[in-house]
Write a protein that holds these residues in place. Sequence first.
Motif, PDB file in Angstrom:
ATOM      1  N   VAL A 126      23.345  -0.582 -23.049  1.00  0.00           N
ATOM      2  CA  VAL A 126      23.855   0.312 -24.092  1.00  0.00           C
ATOM      3  C   VAL A 126      23.933  -0.455 -25.404  1.00  0.00           C
ATOM      4  N   ILE A 127      23.908   0.302 -26.522  1.00  0.00           N
ATOM      5  CA  ILE A 127      24.139  -0.289 -27.837  1.00  0.00           C
ATOM      6  C   ILE A 127      25.642  -0.365 -28.063  1.00  0.00           C
ATOM      7  N   ASP A 128      26.119  -1.527 -28.442  1.00  0.00           N
ATOM      8  CA  ASP A 128      27.547  -1.716 -28.648  1.00  0.00           C
ATOM      9  C   ASP A 128      28.065  -0.760 -29.720  1.00  0.00           C
ATOM     10  N   PRO A 129      29.215  -0.122 -29.501  1.00  0.00           N
ATOM     11  CA  PRO A 129      29.740   0.840 -30.485  1.00  0.00           C
ATOM     12  C   PRO A 129      30.145   0.203 -31.818  1.00  0.00           C
ATOM     13  N   HIS A 130      30.264  -1.125 -31.868  1.00  0.00           N
ATOM     14  CA  HIS A 130      30.622  -1.796 -33.121  1.00  0.00           C
ATOM     15  C   HIS A 130      29.398  -2.131 -33.971  1.00  0.00           C
ATOM     16  N   SER A 131      28.227  -1.720 -33.532  1.00  0.00           N
ATOM     17  CA  SER A 131      27.014  -1.925 -34.332  1.00  0.00           C
ATOM     18  C   SER A 131      27.107  -1.115 -35.618  1.00  0.00           C
ATOM     19  N   ASN A 132      26.323  -1.492 -36.636  1.00  0.00           N
ATOM     20  CA  ASN A 132      26.370  -0.809 -37.926  1.00  0.00           C
ATOM     21  C   ASN A 132      24.959  -0.560 -38.448  1.00  0.00           C
ATOM     22  N   PRO A 133      24.801   0.028 -39.635  1.00  0.00           N
ATOM     23  CA  PRO A 133      23.459   0.354 -40.132  1.00  0.00           C
ATOM     24  C   PRO A 133      22.575  -0.855 -40.449  1.00  0.00           C
ATOM     25  N   TYR A 134      23.098  -2.081 -40.357  1.00  0.00           N
ATOM     26  CA  TYR A 134      22.310  -3.269 -40.665  1.00  0.00           C
ATOM     27  C   TYR A 134      22.221  -4.252 -39.493  1.00  0.00           C
ATOM     28  N   TRP A 135      23.123  -4.116 -38.541  1.00  0.00           N
ATOM     29  CA  TRP A 135      23.232  -5.096 -37.450  1.00  0.00           C
ATOM     30  C   TRP A 135      23.612  -4.378 -36.155  1.00  0.00           C
ATOM     31  N   VAL A 153      17.357 -12.496 -16.327  1.00  0.00           N
ATOM     32  CA  VAL A 153      17.667 -11.245 -17.034  1.00  0.00           C
ATOM     33  C   VAL A 153      16.866 -11.246 -18.322  1.00  0.00           C
ATOM     34  N   GLU A 154      16.159 -10.148 -18.560  1.00  0.00           N
ATOM     35  CA  GLU A 154      15.318 -10.059 -19.757  1.00  0.00           C
ATOM     36  C   GLU A 154      15.670  -8.787 -20.532  1.00  0.00           C
ATOM     37  N   LEU A 155      16.051  -8.966 -21.780  1.00  0.00           N
ATOM     38  CA  LEU A 155      16.362  -7.852 -22.695  1.00  0.00           C
ATOM     39  C   LEU A 155      15.250  -7.756 -23.722  1.00  0.00           C
ATOM     40  N   ARG A 156      14.651  -6.567 -23.845  1.00  0.00           N
ATOM     41  CA  ARG A 156      13.572  -6.352 -24.821  1.00  0.00           C
ATOM     42  C   ARG A 156      14.033  -5.332 -25.859  1.00  0.00           C
ATOM     43  N   VAL A 157      14.070  -5.774 -27.116  1.00  0.00           N
ATOM     44  CA  VAL A 157      14.484  -4.939 -28.240  1.00  0.00           C
ATOM     45  C   VAL A 157      13.234  -4.579 -29.039  1.00  0.00           C
ATOM     46  N   ALA A 158      12.903  -3.292 -29.090  1.00  0.00           N
ATOM     47  CA  ALA A 158      11.688  -2.853 -29.777  1.00  0.00           C
ATOM     48  C   ALA A 158      11.758  -3.185 -31.265  1.00  0.00           C
ATOM     49  N   GLN A 159      10.638  -3.643 -31.799  1.00  0.00           N
ATOM     50  CA  GLN A 159      10.568  -3.985 -33.225  1.00  0.00           C
ATOM     51  C   GLN A 159      10.408  -2.699 -34.039  1.00  0.00           C
ATOM     52  N   THR A 160      11.533  -2.145 -34.424  1.00  0.00           N
ATOM     53  CA  THR A 160      11.541  -0.886 -35.182  1.00  0.00           C
ATOM     54  C   THR A 160      11.607  -1.115 -36.689  1.00  0.00           C
ATOM     55  N   GLY A 161      11.581  -2.382 -37.095  1.00  0.00           N
ATOM     56  CA  GLY A 161      11.630  -2.705 -38.524  1.00  0.00           C
ATOM     57  C   GLY A 161      12.762  -3.663 -38.838  1.00  0.00           C
ATOM     58  N   GLY A 162      12.407  -4.871 -39.298  1.00  0.00           N
ATOM     59  CA  GLY A 162      13.414  -5.847 -39.703  1.00  0.00           C
ATOM     60  C   GLY A 162      14.244  -6.412 -38.582  1.00  0.00           C
ATOM     61  N   TYR A 211      21.274  -8.854 -33.294  1.00  0.00           N
ATOM     62  CA  TYR A 211      20.131  -8.890 -34.207  1.00  0.00           C
ATOM     63  C   TYR A 211      20.391  -8.033 -35.439  1.00  0.00           C
ATOM     64  N   ASN A 212      19.749  -8.417 -36.535  1.00  0.00           N
ATOM     65  CA  ASN A 212      19.700  -7.570 -37.731  1.00  0.00           C
ATOM     66  C   ASN A 212      18.568  -6.569 -37.564  1.00  0.00           C
ATOM     67  N   HIS A 213      18.604  -5.504 -38.358  1.00  0.00           N
ATOM     68  CA  HIS A 213      17.508  -4.531 -38.332  1.00  0.00           C
ATOM     69  C   HIS A 213      17.448  -3.803 -39.673  1.00  0.00           C
ATOM     70  N   ALA A 214      16.384  -3.060 -39.892  1.00  0.00           N
ATOM     71  CA  ALA A 214      16.225  -2.302 -41.138  1.00  0.00           C
ATOM     72  C   ALA A 214      17.394  -1.339 -41.304  1.00  0.00           C
ATOM     73  N   GLU A 215      17.748  -1.069 -42.550  1.00  0.00           N
ATOM     74  CA  GLU A 215      18.907  -0.222 -42.839  1.00  0.00           C
ATOM     75  C   GLU A 215      18.750   1.167 -42.210  1.00  0.00           C
ATOM     76  N   GLY A 216      19.821   1.645 -41.617  1.00  0.00           N
ATOM     77  CA  GLY A 216      19.824   2.989 -41.023  1.00  0.00           C
ATOM     78  C   GLY A 216      20.279   2.954 -39.577  1.00  0.00           C
TER      79      GLY A 216
END
Length: 247
Positions: A126-135, A153-162, A211-216
């Motif tokens: 699951v995505i942690d509920p404390h995540s925000n539009p940048y992280w 254990v392998e976690l794969r995070v899709a490269q959706t931008g930034g 991880y950081n990610h593109a805004e949104g």
Amino acid sequence: MRDEELSGLLREAAEAHRPDRARMLARVERGTAGERPAARRVRPPRAVRPWLRVAGATAAVCGVLAAGAFAVTSAGDDGGARGDRVAAAPSGQPVSPSPAASAARRGPAGLDGLRPENGPLWTGGVIDPHSNPYWAQSNVTLRTTEPLSALTVELRVAQTGGVNTTGSWRSLPETDFAVSVNESGGYLVYRWTLRTGRKVPAGTHTFAGQYNHAEGDRDARGDYVTAHAVRVSGQKAAVGDRFRRDG
């Protein structure tokens, strides 16, 4: 009586006569009124019967729809290549999905044949509920009902931008695992590998990638987790699951 005497009497009578002017005018008016033609009665127009109004309106609507359909058909038939048009499948015949749509339903290749639960193992992401539009933080939960002598254990995070790593952690002892982070095939890949000679006790354990990610609001539907383990008894087990947003 002689003619001369008659003429004289008539003359005297005429001179003595005084006409009643008012009476004569009244008679003239009555006569004139009697000669006027009677006024024509104008009949009101007959009311249109309701069913005729409905029929007329229906015909008008049908005409408009037919004209619209003809206009659309004519506009589409411009002599262009017919390969650009989409033809509807005949009624009752299923439409075969495109290869891309079929692949999307199957999910990532790394999940082929894997389920969230297998023998003593269960996993979920699951995505942690404390995540925000940048992280964001991706939380992996691993539960085992038996001790494990080997685990990856392998976690794969899709490269959706930034998407770029800012760290990772696990609830098990840090010295028990070798940790690596790299990019591969459009994913940011976190891998935790149990060191030789160490064991994972039965219970519920957590692994997390940050991880950081593109805004949104990042779409995590392409993220997934897999875990491959060996029980103390020597039997192997593997599990995998897609990610969802917590809550």
